[in-house]
Design an enzyme around this catalytic site. Structure first.
Site, PDB file in Angstrom:
ATOM      1  N   CYS A 186       0.696  -0.800   0.307  1.00 35.43           N
ATOM      2  CA  CYS A 186      -0.011  -0.144   0.308  1.00 35.43           C
ATOM      3  C   CYS A 186       0.873   1.117   0.059  1.00 35.43           C
ATOM      4  O   CYS A 186       2.250   0.771   0.128  1.00 35.43           O
ATOM      5  CB  CYS A 186      -1.138   0.364   0.910  1.00 35.43           C
ATOM      6  SG  CYS A 186      -2.283  -1.418   1.441  1.00 35.43           S
ATOM      7  N   ASP A 234      18.637  37.439 -15.632  1.00 35.83           N
ATOM      8  CA  ASP A 234      17.280  38.187 -16.142  1.00 35.83           C
ATOM      9  C   ASP A 234      17.360  39.824 -15.430  1.00 35.83           C
ATOM     10  O   ASP A 234      17.537  39.588 -14.363  1.00 35.83           O
ATOM     11  CB  ASP A 234      16.581  36.772 -15.054  1.00 35.83           C
ATOM     12  CG  ASP A 234      14.982  37.246 -15.898  1.00 35.83           C
ATOM     13  OD1 ASP A 234      14.111  36.933 -17.238  1.00 35.83           O
ATOM     14  OD2 ASP A 234      14.088  37.666 -14.956  1.00 35.83           O
TER      15      ASP A 234
END
Length: 500
Positions: A38, A443
């Site tokens: 699980c 940038d």
């Protein structure tokens, strides 16, 4: 691979008992009393610790003889990819690299011998590459059975099986049930237009912020972002198949909902790998935030937009050309000329939406054009020449990045091309090739965000100063960049920055 020490087993059992979503995909619990494994978020009654065995992957659990739980569905768990060679190889296998090619071919592609490849995967996952591939095929087939109305033959071939007989035999041998026996659990509400699938992620997920980012950069004719309905749409070309996709958000289920053209049923495995990359499904936002919030500036933005992802690309070449068109121009300007490129040189596409009409031009198409032809979309001839050179570079295999290549090696390779500078190379590495530590420090927007220039308090910092400060953000500098850009998103001058 039963890979954890007793101390880790105690920690993992506590996470299992708490149904802690932060560990979803990090480990899987095999329950010895039932023979089932699980996810840690499974809602069934927590078994005793003495009945639990913990594994680092689904393949390791299945190699130990456990079957996937039909309730929590381990195939839906978000990936727990790390930044190392083994996980880079795993990513290729999960996208179907061994469906038609051999282990020897894959080893050559990643720069290893087949023996080295097997050793790497055994050390990391406890299973061989073939066993790993078989687990991925079976889990993907199980996903298609439970989520779609595709026929079993279509499912078998979409999952990478060479024959329906082989698919049925392996499914029954591994899962102790027939494929048809779990079809009753499939969802009944399916789109009338296409195939419906889901992808799980680790919360939180700043979906609206990601959509706004993509909206400002959507290429006319190729992409459509509907902010009101909260979905992303685009045309698709993959492995010779053409179609379309729509991606929306199921916040209550912590999943992305995909609508996919029926024409793409045979390429679903590589298609989903591309969608995972574009929407950064594999990120672990809690781990990233814990590191980045040590910087007060980033901490403020993390509080405002928890779960911010790095928008990737559906196609690396497409994003790279978009980055070249974005050199030294505004976001709006780059988006305009990108749309012209799509309409002028892209092939026509069919979709349910009037705004999605074209495919992105192929590398072969752009490489075969003259500089003068490319320049007619409204770019300087020098930039048109860069597009032509980059297209030829892609046709020659330049964007097929070797697993395990360093960011520094990649940047040097890209910068060796005419017209590709540091900013463009970092941006391509960050969004197209998914390097989480890529950082376009040149940038203007990033420099403004760090210096406080937007409020005119101090002078804008230099690229060198920004790189120095960004050292503390490694290995998640790409996520730091998105947080900084997001901090400027409400400012009028943000749209004029070089934000790709």
């Amino acid at each position: 691979m039963q890979s954890q020490t007793p101390i880790h087993e105690q920690d993992y059992y506590r996470a299992l008992a708490a149904k802690d979503a932060r560990f979803d995909g990090v480990f899987f619990a095999g329950i010895t009393t039932t023979g089932i494994y699980c996810r840690p978020i499974c809602r069934v009654k927590t078994p005793r610790q003495t009945s639990c065995v913990f594994f680092s992957s689904q393949a390791a659990a299945e190699a130990a003889g456990f079957r996937p739980c039909l309730r929590c569905r381990p195939e839906l768990a978000p990936y727990n990819l790390q930044q190392n060679l083994a996980h880079a190889i795993w990513h290729r296998i999960s996208a179907g690299a061994l469906n038609e090619a051999s282990v020897e071919v894959l080893a050559e592609q990643v720069g290893l011998s087949s023996r080295q490849l097997r050793r790497v995967m055994l050390q990391e996952f406890g299973v061989s590459p073939i066993e790993l591939a078989q687990t991925q095929r079976l889990l993907f087939a199980k996903k298609l059975i439970q989520e779609t109305h595709l026929g079993m033959t279509e499912i078998a071939f979409a999952a990478g099986f060479g024959s329906v007989r082989r698919f049925n035999a392996l499914f029954e041998a591994r899962y102790k049930m027939t494929p048809a026996s779990i079809r009753r659990l499939q969802v009944t509400s399916q789109s009338q237009q296409g195939i419906t699938l889901r992808l799980a992620y680790r919360p939180p997920y700043a979906w609206n912020a990601l959509l706004r980012y993509l909206h400002g950069r959507a290429m006319s004719g190729l992409e459509q972002v509907d902010l009101q309905q909260g979905c992303y749409r685009r045309s698709v070309q993959i492995d010779g198949k053409c179609g379309w996709i729509e991606v929306s958000h199921l916040a209550d289920k912590q999943q992305l909902l995909l609508q996919i053209a029926p024409t793409l049923s045979s390429v679903l495995l590589p298609l989903l790998a591309k969608i995972r990359q574009q929407f950064d499904v594999e990120a672990n936002p809690v781990v990233i935030a814990q590191h980045l919030r040590q910087d007060p500036l980033l901490a403020q933005q993390i509080v405002r937009t928890p779960g911010l992802r790095v928008p990737g690309s559906f196609d690396a070449f497409e994003l790279a050309i978009r980055a070249i068109l974005g050199q030294q121009v505004s976001v709006a300007g780059a988006t305009t000329v990108s749309g012209r490129l799509v309409h002028k040189f892209g092939a026509l596409a069919e979709s349910p939406w009037v705004g999605v009409t074209h495919h992105f031009p192929s590398p072969e198409r752009l490489a075969g054009l003259s500089v003068e032809e490319i320049a007619t979309i409204g770019v300087p001839k020098t930039r048109a020449a860069t597009i032509q050179h980059f297209s030829s570079f892609t046709v020659a295999g330049g964007l097929q990045v070797q697993a395990g290549i360093s960011l520094e090696e990649l940047i040097l390779r890209l910068k060796a091309l005419p017209g590709i500078g540091e900013w463009t190379a970092q941006y391509i590495a960050m969004r197209a090739l998914r390097f989480p530590n890529a950082f376009p420090a040149g940038d203007l927007g990033l420099q403004k965000a760090v210096s406080g220039e937007a409020s005119q308090l101090v002078a804008r910092c230099t690229e060198k100063q920004l790189l120095l400060r960004a050292e503390a953000w490694s290995p998640w500098r790409s996520y730091a960049a998105l947080l900084l850009w997001q901090s400027l998103s409400d400012l009028p001058e943000a749209s004029a920055g070089l934000i790709g």
